[in-house]
Design a protein around this motif. Sequence first.
Motif, PDB file in Angstrom:
ATOM      1  N   TYR A 155       0.810  -1.208   0.000  1.00 20.07           N
ATOM      2  CA  TYR A 155       0.000   0.000   0.000  1.00 20.07           C
ATOM      3  C   TYR A 155       0.844   1.258   0.000  1.00 20.07           C
ATOM      4  CZ  TYR A 155      -4.514  -2.264   0.839  1.00 20.07           C
ATOM      5  OH  TYR A 155      -5.664  -2.994   0.712  1.00 20.07           O
ATOM      6  N   SER A 156       0.320   2.295  -0.663  1.00 15.89           N
ATOM      7  CA  SER A 156       0.803   3.666  -0.477  1.00 15.89           C
ATOM      8  C   SER A 156      -0.419   4.570  -0.365  1.00 15.89           C
ATOM      9  CB  SER A 156       1.720   4.113  -1.615  1.00 15.89           C
ATOM     10  OG  SER A 156       1.050   4.093  -2.855  1.00 15.89           O
ATOM     11  N   LEU A 157      -0.245   5.676   0.358  1.00 17.72           N
ATOM     12  CA  LEU A 157      -1.341   6.587   0.676  1.00 17.72           C
ATOM     13  C   LEU A 157      -1.052   7.966   0.098  1.00 17.72           C
ATOM     14  CD1 LEU A 157      -1.689   5.702   4.477  1.00 17.72           C
ATOM     15  CD2 LEU A 157      -2.881   4.618   2.564  1.00 17.72           C
ATOM     16  N   TYR A 158      -2.095   8.649  -0.309  1.00 12.96           N
ATOM     17  CA  TYR A 158      -1.940   9.971  -0.914  1.00 12.96           C
ATOM     18  C   TYR A 158      -3.055  10.867  -0.385  1.00 12.96           C
ATOM     19  CZ  TYR A 158      -1.651  13.521  -4.660  1.00 12.96           C
ATOM     20  OH  TYR A 158      -1.544  14.695  -5.369  1.00 12.96           O
ATOM     21  N   CYS A 159      -2.665  12.054   0.107  1.00 12.54           N
ATOM     22  CA  CYS A 159      -3.636  12.992   0.658  1.00 12.54           C
ATOM     23  C   CYS A 159      -3.177  14.418   0.378  1.00 12.54           C
ATOM     24  CB  CYS A 159      -3.777  12.780   2.167  1.00 12.54           C
ATOM     25  SG  CYS A 159      -4.910  13.927   2.980  1.00 12.54           S
ATOM     26  N   VAL A 160      -4.090  15.245  -0.104  1.00 15.58           N
ATOM     27  CA  VAL A 160      -3.810  16.658  -0.374  1.00 15.58           C
ATOM     28  C   VAL A 160      -4.561  17.500   0.650  1.00 15.58           C
ATOM     29  CG1 VAL A 160      -3.861  18.514  -2.076  1.00 15.58           C
ATOM     30  CG2 VAL A 160      -3.616  16.142  -2.829  1.00 15.58           C
ATOM     31  N   LEU A 161      -3.893  18.516   1.192  1.00 19.44           N
ATOM     32  CA  LEU A 161      -4.492  19.430   2.156  1.00 19.44           C
ATOM     33  C   LEU A 161      -4.297  20.864   1.682  1.00 19.44           C
ATOM     34  CD1 LEU A 161      -3.165  17.728   5.399  1.00 19.44           C
ATOM     35  CD2 LEU A 161      -5.474  17.518   4.446  1.00 19.44           C
ATOM     36  N   ARG A 162      -5.268  21.689   1.981  1.00 21.49           N
ATOM     37  CA  ARG A 162      -5.268  23.082   1.538  1.00 21.49           C
ATOM     38  C   ARG A 162      -5.235  24.004   2.752  1.00 21.49           C
ATOM     39  NH1 ARG A 162      -9.921  24.894  -2.798  1.00 21.49           N
ATOM     40  NH2 ARG A 162      -9.175  27.010  -3.295  1.00 21.49           N
ATOM     41  N   ARG A 163      -4.536  25.132   2.626  1.00 17.02           N
ATOM     42  CA  ARG A 163      -4.470  26.064   3.757  1.00 17.02           C
ATOM     43  C   ARG A 163      -5.881  26.312   4.292  1.00 17.02           C
ATOM     44  NH1 ARG A 163      -2.276  31.506   2.088  1.00 17.02           N
ATOM     45  NH2 ARG A 163      -4.396  32.253   2.518  1.00 17.02           N
ATOM     46  N   PRO A 164      -6.090  26.201   5.596  1.00 20.44           N
ATOM     47  CA  PRO A 164      -7.457  26.097   6.106  1.00 20.44           C
ATOM     48  C   PRO A 164      -8.371  27.278   5.826  1.00 20.44           C
ATOM     49  CG  PRO A 164      -5.864  26.272   7.911  1.00 20.44           C
ATOM     50  CD  PRO A 164      -5.090  26.015   6.662  1.00 20.44           C
ATOM     51  N   ASP A 165      -7.850  28.495   5.801  1.00 20.57           N
ATOM     52  CA  ASP A 165      -8.758  29.611   5.505  1.00 20.57           C
ATOM     53  C   ASP A 165      -9.297  29.515   4.078  1.00 20.57           C
ATOM     54  OD1 ASP A 165      -6.017  30.144   4.837  1.00 20.57           O
ATOM     55  OD2 ASP A 165      -6.517  32.234   4.449  1.00 20.57           O
ATOM     56  N   GLU A 166      -8.414  29.165   3.124  1.00 25.29           N
ATOM     57  CA  GLU A 166      -8.860  28.985   1.746  1.00 25.29           C
ATOM     58  C   GLU A 166      -9.781  27.781   1.622  1.00 25.29           C
ATOM     59  OE1 GLU A 166      -8.206  30.849  -1.005  1.00 25.29           O
ATOM     60  OE2 GLU A 166      -7.274  32.333   0.304  1.00 25.29           O
ATOM     61  N   TYR A 167      -9.429  26.730   2.321  1.00 22.84           N
ATOM     62  CA  TYR A 167     -10.225  25.510   2.229  1.00 22.84           C
ATOM     63  C   TYR A 167     -11.627  25.696   2.791  1.00 22.84           C
ATOM     64  CZ  TYR A 167     -12.138  20.960   3.243  1.00 22.84           C
ATOM     65  OH  TYR A 167     -12.992  19.892   3.328  1.00 22.84           O
ATOM     66  N   LEU A 168     -11.749  26.342   3.950  1.00 23.07           N
ATOM     67  CA  LEU A 168     -13.058  26.502   4.565  1.00 23.07           C
ATOM     68  C   LEU A 168     -14.020  27.262   3.655  1.00 23.07           C
ATOM     69  CD1 LEU A 168     -12.339  27.226   8.341  1.00 23.07           C
ATOM     70  CD2 LEU A 168     -13.171  25.116   7.276  1.00 23.07           C
ATOM     71  N   VAL A 169     -13.518  28.285   2.969  1.00 21.46           N
ATOM     72  CA  VAL A 169     -14.369  29.028   2.039  1.00 21.46           C
ATOM     73  C   VAL A 169     -14.854  28.097   0.923  1.00 21.46           C
ATOM     74  CG1 VAL A 169     -14.480  30.930   0.388  1.00 21.46           C
ATOM     75  CG2 VAL A 169     -13.235  31.221   2.541  1.00 21.46           C
ATOM     76  N   SER A 170     -13.949  27.305   0.374  1.00 24.09           N
ATOM     77  CA  SER A 170     -14.300  26.418  -0.733  1.00 24.09           C
ATOM     78  C   SER A 170     -15.269  25.326  -0.280  1.00 24.09           C
ATOM     79  CB  SER A 170     -13.021  25.802  -1.309  1.00 24.09           C
ATOM     80  OG  SER A 170     -13.284  25.109  -2.500  1.00 24.09           O
ATOM     81  N   TRP A 171     -15.023  24.761   0.895  1.00 26.72           N
ATOM     82  CA  TRP A 171     -15.899  23.711   1.409  1.00 26.72           C
ATOM     83  C   TRP A 171     -17.284  24.270   1.741  1.00 26.72           C
ATOM     84  CZ3 TRP A 171     -17.262  19.016   1.390  1.00 26.72           C
ATOM     85  CH2 TRP A 171     -18.053  18.471   2.398  1.00 26.72           C
ATOM     86  N   HIS A 172     -17.313  25.467   2.327  1.00 24.28           N
ATOM     87  CA  HIS A 172     -18.586  26.106   2.648  1.00 24.28           C
ATOM     88  C   HIS A 172     -19.388  26.363   1.368  1.00 24.28           C
ATOM     89  CE1 HIS A 172     -21.029  27.998   5.749  1.00 24.28           C
ATOM     90  NE2 HIS A 172     -21.223  29.043   4.969  1.00 24.28           N
ATOM     91  N   ALA A 173     -18.713  26.820   0.320  1.00 28.02           N
ATOM     92  CA  ALA A 173     -19.383  27.035  -0.960  1.00 28.02           C
ATOM     93  C   ALA A 173     -19.925  25.724  -1.527  1.00 28.02           C
ATOM     94  CB  ALA A 173     -18.418  27.682  -1.952  1.00 28.02           C
ATOM     95  N   GLN A 174     -19.184  24.643  -1.338  1.00 25.09           N
ATOM     96  CA  GLN A 174     -19.652  23.335  -1.809  1.00 25.09           C
ATOM     97  C   GLN A 174     -20.936  22.928  -1.092  1.00 25.09           C
ATOM     98  OE1 GLN A 174     -18.685  21.571  -4.277  1.00 25.09           O
ATOM     99  NE2 GLN A 174     -18.566  19.377  -3.865  1.00 25.09           N
ATOM    100  N   ARG A 175     -20.970  23.144   0.204  1.00 20.94           N
ATOM    101  CA  ARG A 175     -22.171  22.798   0.968  1.00 20.94           C
ATOM    102  C   ARG A 175     -23.357  23.650   0.529  1.00 20.94           C
ATOM    103  NH1 ARG A 175     -21.548  22.636   7.202  1.00 20.94           N
ATOM    104  NH2 ARG A 175     -23.622  21.699   6.913  1.00 20.94           N
TER     105      ARG A 175
END
Length: 378
Positions: A155-175
């Motif tokens: 197995y190998s694992l892959y995960c991308v994370l975004r700076r939280p202030d930018e991410y929260l805006v994008s996730w909130h817009a998705q919701r």
Amino acid sequence: MKAILYFGHHKVGSTALQSFLYQNQVALMRQGLLYPGVDFESLSLTLARLLGELDISADQAAEMLEAQTGPTPMNAREPHNALAFQMIAQTHKGKAPDWHPALPGTGQMIRALRMQQRFLRPSTVVLCSEVMSNFGADHPELIDRVREIYPEAEYSLYCVLRRPDEYLVSWHAQRLRFGDKMLPLNGGAAQTYIRGIHFDYRKVVEPWRDRFPGATLHLRNYTDVLKSGGSVEDFFDKTGLEMPSGAIPAGRANESLPRAAMEIARRANQDLPPREAQEMRQYLLTCDRHVTPVPNRDVEMFGAEIRAELAERFAPIHDWLSAEIGRPFFPDLNEMTRTLPVPEAEATADLLARLPLSTLPNETLRSFIRTLAREQAA
């Protein structure tokens, strides 16, 4: 056999990656890479695409091509999201979301994954699901179940994370885009995210790392992913996969609401019947055809006080992430406290004042926009 697991995060290009893996499924299979289906719909579409490349009659090929026109079924494009949603649903004795219809049980989906591996004999299997980022915080036992799908795999694992202030805006817009009824980010919503996976990234990553001892973990900053060419290019590069020749590009797969339109969408979700709210959201996704909103890079969604709180609370999480990779994970973390020049309310008022009402699809929405514009002007 190698197995590569993409387990998160949301709003960092996962849909584009899934689209690429689905569109190039046959070419990837020729290289020994399997992006497996989990239900009758996804497996039937795969079979049709494979048969379409064999020596069949022109009429047969035309019929199969015609059957595949229209929007790509979510069960086929994002099969492992379907699996993850079903795993969560059955844990809670609930149901998967409507956009993944008629799913078999989790046991049957896992059996489908194993049978494809058994009979197709791939050198590499890719399971790609941002929904699996939800497993660690509340249901780490589901991570164990994912690992047990291919117990002998490397197995190998892959995960991308975004700076939280930018991410929260994008996730909130998705919701908002999915019709959720919420507070504004600067009116209480930001604080609701702080204890969960959409802010505490350690809760996303650590359970996967701990349950896959010895697996290579590719922990990526979204900014670096963009610099490398995007989610597809970065995923293939970092995991050592070969890009198929003549590959079909994924394109932009998950449009977001403009920041200037987020409050309009939020109010539509609150004030309009579901059908009209959906029409309003759909219009706002393409409103730039008629008017240019204030650019996202200029719109402030939090305010200085909330930004300072977010930065303080994220500091220990960032320390943990940085220790995992041996360097600052978000080198631009200090940008979290910088307020942008245009407050959200001002950007919203500007958009409301300039929306050409004649472009709205019906009088209900035109009346709604006029009412919001009057409120903003008062």
